[in-house]
Design an enzyme around this catalytic site. Structure first.
Site, short mmCIF file in Angstrom:
data_model
loop_
_atom_site.label_atom_id
_atom_site.label_comp_id
_atom_site.label_asym_id
_atom_site.label_seq_id
_atom_site.Cartn_x
_atom_site.Cartn_y
_atom_site.Cartn_z
N ALA A 89 49.47 16.07 37.22
CA ALA A 89 48.45 17.13 37.26
C ALA A 89 48.08 17.39 38.71
O ALA A 89 48.49 16.65 39.61
CB ALA A 89 47.21 16.69 36.49
N LYS A 90 47.37 18.44 38.96
CA LYS A 90 46.82 18.71 40.29
C LYS A 90 45.63 19.62 40.12
O LYS A 90 45.56 20.39 39.16
CB LYS A 90 47.87 19.40 41.18
CG LYS A 90 47.61 19.23 42.65
CD LYS A 90 48.06 17.85 43.11
CE LYS A 90 47.86 17.64 44.58
NZ LYS A 90 48.48 16.38 45.01
#
Ligand code: NAD
Length: 416
Positions: A105-106
């Site tokens: 994720a980011k």
């Protein structure tokens, strides 16, 4: 060829290459090329002067077949959903290469954090968490620091998440201060991990590290810690830079003293007995090891031919474009790709999560020993593919990461 790349087109073309080499079918390729969820929120906060301002907050969750989503949160002006999506995808491969049970994720907030006070940053961070709280959690999605966020930001994230859930949940964020469940060695981990990779690569490369010259672009968390770790193993750090420019001294820099100078003056430039240089000049210096540890797209077709380092270790995410990759490969410059070289941070984040879940705190020596073991194993796993495929290291690393995620998806099956 002209280079009109965005981080997402680069990430997509890397996935395409790995899928082709691994013989993945088109359905699997399609699944891997899309994030599971993309969130965009408007964060309204009251500024210190009483006015209200609105910032765009993003979180992209790419794939979680191997474990909960995991990835950093960056505060940076002009970040886009596309850029965050690309970085989330890289996180999925990175966690798989490091062989830790996380997906990718980011996140980020479109903000020039230098223009906000600490109180404004705290309100911004807490409001962002409150807007995406249902998608976070220690078994869902666990944030970590990235550009212009730090241990304090993670403390606010963990505290806000815990307040909203009604009890203390330290395992909801990593990269926290040690006082509230952070791991010893987390701050140093990414930079140390880069240098573990340099050490491994130098064995294959015949590069003598004692006295080897190192140039580092970026003097934030990753750049500074890589500089310290490089000096610990006998290298000479001859150049560092920040957003204002760089400094060069052929005899080597006193890194803690350069940090003290930067803290006093807000820039590394003007440090005693050094030549001021630009960030572009730093990349082209004659040196043994070059460590880009700031932004993406720094080594491109325009300057790749001028790189004189024998080894490039990517501390930053995405600092080298695909055309530049080819040029460096042809020049026989050893390039250690981001998804391997900077995986030390998420590896120790994983250690932190495990310590929080078991309510333990491991000593620094244990964290550092486990980090070195993990980095060495990941490096050797990539090298085994490189040898078999006769490929460059980025392709080998992608094949390892994408292959492990695809295998997990196959075993899970598609429901319903
Ligand atoms: P940071 O905010 O601590 O430091 C960033 C550094 O980059 C600062 O020294 C800043 O002055 C410099 N910089 C900003 N704009 C620049 C420009 N235009 N030219 C040159 N330098 C510039 O960030 P960080 O955590 O050290 O992250 C740096 C890179 O490493 C990012 O690409 C990040 O995604 C990657 N990374 C960080 C971690 C981590 O654990 N912090 C882990 C993996 C990858």
């Amino acid at each position: 060829m002209s280079e009109e790349h965005t981080p997402l087109t680069v990430a997509q073309s890397q996935l395409k290459l790995a899928s082709k080499k691994l013989g993945l079918d088109s359905g699997m390729h399609k699944m891997l090329s899309q994030p599971k969820r993309s969130i965009s929120v408007s964060i309204d906060i009251r500024m210190d002067n009483g006015t209200v301002d609105v910032f765009n907050g993003l979180r992209v969750q790419h794939w979680d077949a191997r474990g909960p989503f995991k990835g950093g949160i960056r505060y940076y002006p002009n970040i886009t959903l596309e850029e965050v999506t690309a970085l989330a995808m890289l996180m999925t491969w990175k966690c798989a290469i490091a062989n830790i049970p996380f997906g990718g994720a980011k996140g980020g907030i479109c903000v020039d954090s230098k223009k906000l006070s600490q109180h404004e940053l705290e309100r911004l961070t807490r409001r962002y968490v409150s807007l995406i709280v249902e998608y976070l959690g220690p078994h869902r999605d666990i944030p970590a620091p990235d550009m212009y966020t730090d241990a304090q930001t993670m403390a606010w994230i963990m505290d806000t998440y815990s307040q909203l859930k009604g009890y203390r949940i330290p395992e909801s964020a990593t990269g926290k201060p040690v006082e509230i469940g952070g791991s010893w060695g987390r701050i140093e981990a990414t930079g140390r991990g880069v240098i573990h990779c340099v050490k491994q690569a130098s064995v294959n490369n015949g590069l003598k590290l004692k006295g080897a010259s190192v140039a580092i672009q970026g003097f934030g968390n990753v750049g500074y810690q890589a500089a310290v770790a490089a000096q610990e193993i006998g290298c000479k750090v001859v150049a560092v830079s920040d957003s204002t420019g760089g400094i060069y001294c052929i005899d080597g820099l006193n890194i803690p003293d350069v940090l003290a100078h930067k803290e006093k003056t807000q820039t590394v430039q003007g440090y005693k007995d050094c030549k001021n240089i630009t960030n572009e000049e730093l990349l082209e210096l004659p040196c043994d090891v070059l460590i880009p540890a700031a932004l993406q797209n720094q080594i491109t077709y325009k300057n790749a031919d001028k790189i004189k380092a024998r080894m490039v270790a990517e501390g930053a995410n995405g600092p080298t474009t695909p055309e530049a990759d080819k040029i460096l490969y042809e020049k026989e410059i050893c390039l250690i790709p981001d998804i391997l070289a900077n995986s030390g941070g998420v590896t120790v984040s994983y250690f932190e999560w495990v310590q929080n879940l078991t309510r333990e705190q491991w000593p620094l020596e244990m964290v550092n020993r486990k980090l070195e073991e993990k980095m060495t194993k990941a490096f050797n796993d990539v090298e085994a593919i490189v040898a078999k495929e006769e490929s460059d290291m980025r392709t080998g690393a992608l094949m390892l990461g994408v292959g492990r995620v695809a295998n997990a998806i196959k075993v899970l099956g598609l429901w319903p």
